[in-house]
Write a protein that holds these residues in place. Structure first.
Motif, PDB file in Angstrom:
ATOM      1  N   GLN A   1       5.603  -8.638  14.195  1.00  0.00           N
ATOM      2  CA  GLN A   1       6.394  -7.494  13.766  1.00  0.00           C
ATOM      3  C   GLN A   1       6.101  -7.155  12.302  1.00  0.00           C
ATOM      4  O   GLN A   1       5.465  -7.906  11.586  1.00  0.00           O
ATOM      5  CB  GLN A   1       7.880  -7.794  13.973  1.00  0.00           C
ATOM      6  N   GLY A   2       6.586  -5.995  11.880  1.00  0.00           N
ATOM      7  CA  GLY A   2       6.396  -5.587  10.495  1.00  0.00           C
ATOM      8  C   GLY A   2       5.088  -4.859  10.268  1.00  0.00           C
ATOM      9  O   GLY A   2       4.515  -4.250  11.183  1.00  0.00           O
ATOM     10  N   ASP A   3       4.606  -4.939   9.033  1.00  0.00           N
ATOM     11  CA  ASP A   3       3.438  -4.175   8.599  1.00  0.00           C
ATOM     12  C   ASP A   3       2.119  -4.818   9.020  1.00  0.00           C
ATOM     13  O   ASP A   3       1.306  -5.222   8.178  1.00  0.00           O
ATOM     14  CB  ASP A   3       3.445  -4.008   7.075  1.00  0.00           C
TER      15      ASP A   3
ATOM     16  N   MET B   1       9.652  -2.308   4.199  1.00  0.00           N
ATOM     17  CA  MET B   1      10.444  -1.707   5.280  1.00  0.00           C
ATOM     18  C   MET B   1      10.894  -0.292   4.921  1.00  0.00           C
ATOM     19  O   MET B   1      10.820   0.136   3.772  1.00  0.00           O
ATOM     20  CB  MET B   1      11.650  -2.592   5.590  1.00  0.00           C
ATOM     21  N   ASP B   2      11.414   0.412   5.915  1.00  0.00           N
ATOM     22  CA  ASP B   2      11.956   1.758   5.674  1.00  0.00           C
ATOM     23  C   ASP B   2      13.057   1.724   4.618  1.00  0.00           C
ATOM     24  O   ASP B   2      13.187   2.652   3.810  1.00  0.00           O
ATOM     25  CB  ASP B   2      12.506   2.350   6.973  1.00  0.00           C
ATOM     26  N   GLU B   3      13.849   0.653   4.625  1.00  0.00           N
ATOM     27  CA  GLU B   3      14.954   0.524   3.665  1.00  0.00           C
ATOM     28  C   GLU B   3      14.565  -0.364   2.489  1.00  0.00           C
ATOM     29  O   GLU B   3      15.394  -1.078   1.922  1.00  0.00           O
ATOM     30  CB  GLU B   3      16.193  -0.042   4.376  1.00  0.00           C
ATOM     31  N   HIS B   4      13.290  -0.293   2.083  1.00  0.00           N
ATOM     32  CA  HIS B   4      12.797  -1.150   1.016  1.00  0.00           C
ATOM     33  C   HIS B   4      13.553  -0.937  -0.291  1.00  0.00           C
ATOM     34  O   HIS B   4      13.894  -1.903  -0.982  1.00  0.00           O
ATOM     35  CB  HIS B   4      11.305  -0.899   0.793  1.00  0.00           C
ATOM     36  N   ASN B   5      13.808   0.303  -0.657  1.00  0.00           N
ATOM     37  CA  ASN B   5      14.508   0.568  -1.921  1.00  0.00           C
ATOM     38  C   ASN B   5      15.894  -0.062  -1.926  1.00  0.00           C
ATOM     39  O   ASN B   5      16.339  -0.625  -2.943  1.00  0.00           O
ATOM     40  CB  ASN B   5      14.600   2.071  -2.176  1.00  0.00           C
TER      41      ASN B   5
ATOM     42  N   LEU C   1       0.799  -1.222   0.000  1.00  0.00           N
ATOM     43  CA  LEU C   1       0.000   0.000   0.000  1.00  0.00           C
ATOM     44  C   LEU C   1       0.833   1.273   0.000  1.00  0.00           C
ATOM     45  O   LEU C   1       0.440   2.281  -0.594  1.00  0.00           O
ATOM     46  CB  LEU C   1      -0.931  -0.009   1.221  1.00  0.00           C
ATOM     47  N   ASP C   2       1.992   1.256   0.665  1.00  0.00           N
ATOM     48  CA  ASP C   2       2.750   2.489   0.911  1.00  0.00           C
ATOM     49  C   ASP C   2       3.018   3.313  -0.342  1.00  0.00           C
ATOM     50  O   ASP C   2       2.763   4.516  -0.382  1.00  0.00           O
ATOM     51  CB  ASP C   2       4.089   2.171   1.596  1.00  0.00           C
TER      52      ASP C   2
ATOM     53  N   ASN D   1      11.691  -4.559  10.344  1.00  0.00           N
ATOM     54  CA  ASN D   1      12.202  -3.285   9.818  1.00  0.00           C
ATOM     55  C   ASN D   1      13.723  -3.288   9.936  1.00  0.00           C
ATOM     56  O   ASN D   1      14.303  -2.612  10.783  1.00  0.00           O
ATOM     57  CB  ASN D   1      11.596  -2.104  10.577  1.00  0.00           C
ATOM     58  N   MET D   2      14.368  -4.036   9.063  1.00  0.00           N
ATOM     59  CA  MET D   2      15.802  -4.262   9.138  1.00  0.00           C
ATOM     60  C   MET D   2      16.611  -3.018   8.795  1.00  0.00           C
ATOM     61  O   MET D   2      16.185  -2.187   7.988  1.00  0.00           O
ATOM     62  CB  MET D   2      16.195  -5.394   8.188  1.00  0.00           C
ATOM     63  N   THR D   3      17.769  -2.929   9.401  1.00  0.00           N
ATOM     64  CA  THR D   3      18.717  -1.871   9.062  1.00  0.00           C
ATOM     65  C   THR D   3      19.466  -2.263   7.789  1.00  0.00           C
ATOM     66  O   THR D   3      19.429  -3.429   7.355  1.00  0.00           O
ATOM     67  CB  THR D   3      19.727  -1.665  10.190  1.00  0.00           C
ATOM     68  N   ILE D   4      20.168  -1.309   7.197  1.00  0.00           N
ATOM     69  CA  ILE D   4      20.982  -1.610   6.013  1.00  0.00           C
ATOM     70  C   ILE D   4      22.026  -2.668   6.349  1.00  0.00           C
ATOM     71  O   ILE D   4      22.268  -3.588   5.555  1.00  0.00           O
ATOM     72  CB  ILE D   4      21.638  -0.324   5.472  1.00  0.00           C
ATOM     73  N   ALA D   5      22.632  -2.553   7.523  1.00  0.00           N
ATOM     74  CA  ALA D   5      23.645  -3.536   7.922  1.00  0.00           C
ATOM     75  C   ALA D   5      23.045  -4.933   8.034  1.00  0.00           C
ATOM     76  O   ALA D   5      23.675  -5.927   7.635  1.00  0.00           O
ATOM     77  CB  ALA D   5      24.277  -3.116   9.249  1.00  0.00           C
TER      78      ALA D   5
END
Length: 403
Positions: free
Chosen positions: A118-120, A387-391, A78-79, A211-215
């Protein structure tokens, strides 16, 4: 009987005069021909389904909003569509059965003591706030009408492993399955099958798996890329049909799998089961959005279609596919007692049970893994998520597919 096949035109939606036509953009999850014909019969309008894979449907929905009237997708998709204002808020005053929609979406959990996961979780982006922000705070408008949903895990050849040996996501990365493992090729889904497996196997941990970090993405993708280069994975798939075909051909012994795939495997004699992982399921929830351009008579027709979806019969159809609906008691009225007991109560099938097309999908005596609906809905580890880092994830996933 819902067998009307008249007026199946391919012209654009009719917005003035004559018979209304609605164009529905979505995926194989819910764009079944039985539902299209049923909607045409019950609503007296023409229904056109545009069936795409997840990624194509999302791109079309965001960038070509005039090409559809209703977007039938999942909350985790949806985002981007909401960001581009391709869809409009749904007025709850025009959804008479809203009070009957379960708390899985409205409150985030099926009961007061259930895990949200967790998550969406859909509730996090369900309600429209002033300024068009989305949150879990109840309001008079929603972003998407909750409909079809399920709780997924992985499938395994049950003639090669006992259920108690397959009770953890870690099995997806177990070295003994080298060369016979497949994952779903969709970043916002496949990444979580892999993450749950990696964490359960002790290969890495996540601060927030939803919502994983880039690392964390980098470390997980490095694990997957190393395994792929070594020949651990035999394939990647995008549809339930593709997934089932891999196991039918003998290419896989364990893999990501959706409910319709398991039914097909069992019907052709392949001994396969969906795991009931101790860590919980990867859940997803579908729904319907109204295209931004809708107004007047066509908007009215679109609301009719939304309300039809949660009225009972459509939910019975998707139940026979192995999925749940947000108004289950309505659908119960359109299911036999044997169907309800198997799909929702987790009891053995008393007789052979049909799929949406009327062909036997479940053999008498079979038991659905994971038990009753309430048990499964109370065991959610993570929701499919953008996630925030989806791209960044998409770039790494694309590299992974090409490695």
């Amino acid at each position: 009987m819902r067998t009307d096949t008249s007026n199946e035109l391919s012209a654009p939606a009719v917005h003035t005069g004559g018979r209304i036509k609605l164009r529905i953009l979505g995926t194989e999850i819910s764009l079944l021909d039985q539902l299209r014909l049923g909607a045409q019969c019950d609503l007296g309008m023409d229904i056109e389904f545009n069936n795409q894979d997840f990624i194509t449907a999302q791109h079309t929905a965001a960038l070509e909003p005039d090409t559809y009237d209703i977007y039938d997708q999942c909350f985790h998709n949806l985002d981007i569509v909401w960001y581009w204002r391709a869809v409009q808020p749904i007025e709850l005053s025009r959804i008479p059965l809203w009070d009957e929609v379960t708390d899985l979406t409205k409150a985030g959990r099926i009961g007061p003591n259930a895990r949200i996961g967790q998550g969406d979780a859909p509730v996090k982006k369900l309600y429209v706030q002033p300024g068009f922000a989305l949150s879990d705070r109840p309001s008079d408008n929603i972003s998407m009408l909750p409909t079809t949903h399920n709780f997924d895990s992985f499938a395994y050849r049950s003639d090669m492993s006992h259920a108690n040996q397959m009770s953890s996501w870690a099995q997806l990365l177990d070295p003994r399955w080298h060369g016979s493992v497949a994952l779903v090729n969709e970043p916002a889904i496949g990444i979580f099958d892999a993450a749950l497996a990696a964490q359960s196997a002790g290969l890495m941990t996540f601060e927030n798996i939803g919502n994983m970090t880039i690392a964390e993405i980098d470390r997980l993708m490095d694990i997957l890329e190393d395994r792929k280069k070594a020949g651990f994975f035999c394939s990647f798939w995008r549809t339930a049909e593709e997934a089932a075909s891999l196991m039918i051909a003998g290419d896989t012994k364990i893999q990501s799998m959706w409910s319709p795939g398991i039914s097909r495997l069992n019907l052709v004699g392949v001994s396969a089961e969906l795991a009931n992982p101790a860590e919980g399921y990867r859940a997803w929830h579908g729904g319907l959005c109204l295209a931004k351009h809708l107004s007047g008579r066509t908007l009215d027709a679109a609301y009719e279609y939304l309300n039809w979806w949660i009225s009972g019969w459509p939910g019975a159809v998707v139940a026979r596919q192995g999925y749940y609906i947000s108004t289950p008691e309505r659908s119960r009225q359109h299911m036999t007692e044997a169907e309800w007991n198997y799909w929702y109560e987790g009891l053995p099938a008393e007789v052979d049970l049909p799929g949406p097309d009327g062909v036997t999908r479940v053999k008498a005596g079979a038991v659905r893994s994971g038990g009753a609906y309430l048990q499964r809905a109370n065991a959610i580890a993570v929701w499919n998520t953008t996630m925030d880092e989806h791209n960044y994830l998409v770039r790494r996933w694309t590299r992974f597919m090409a490695s």
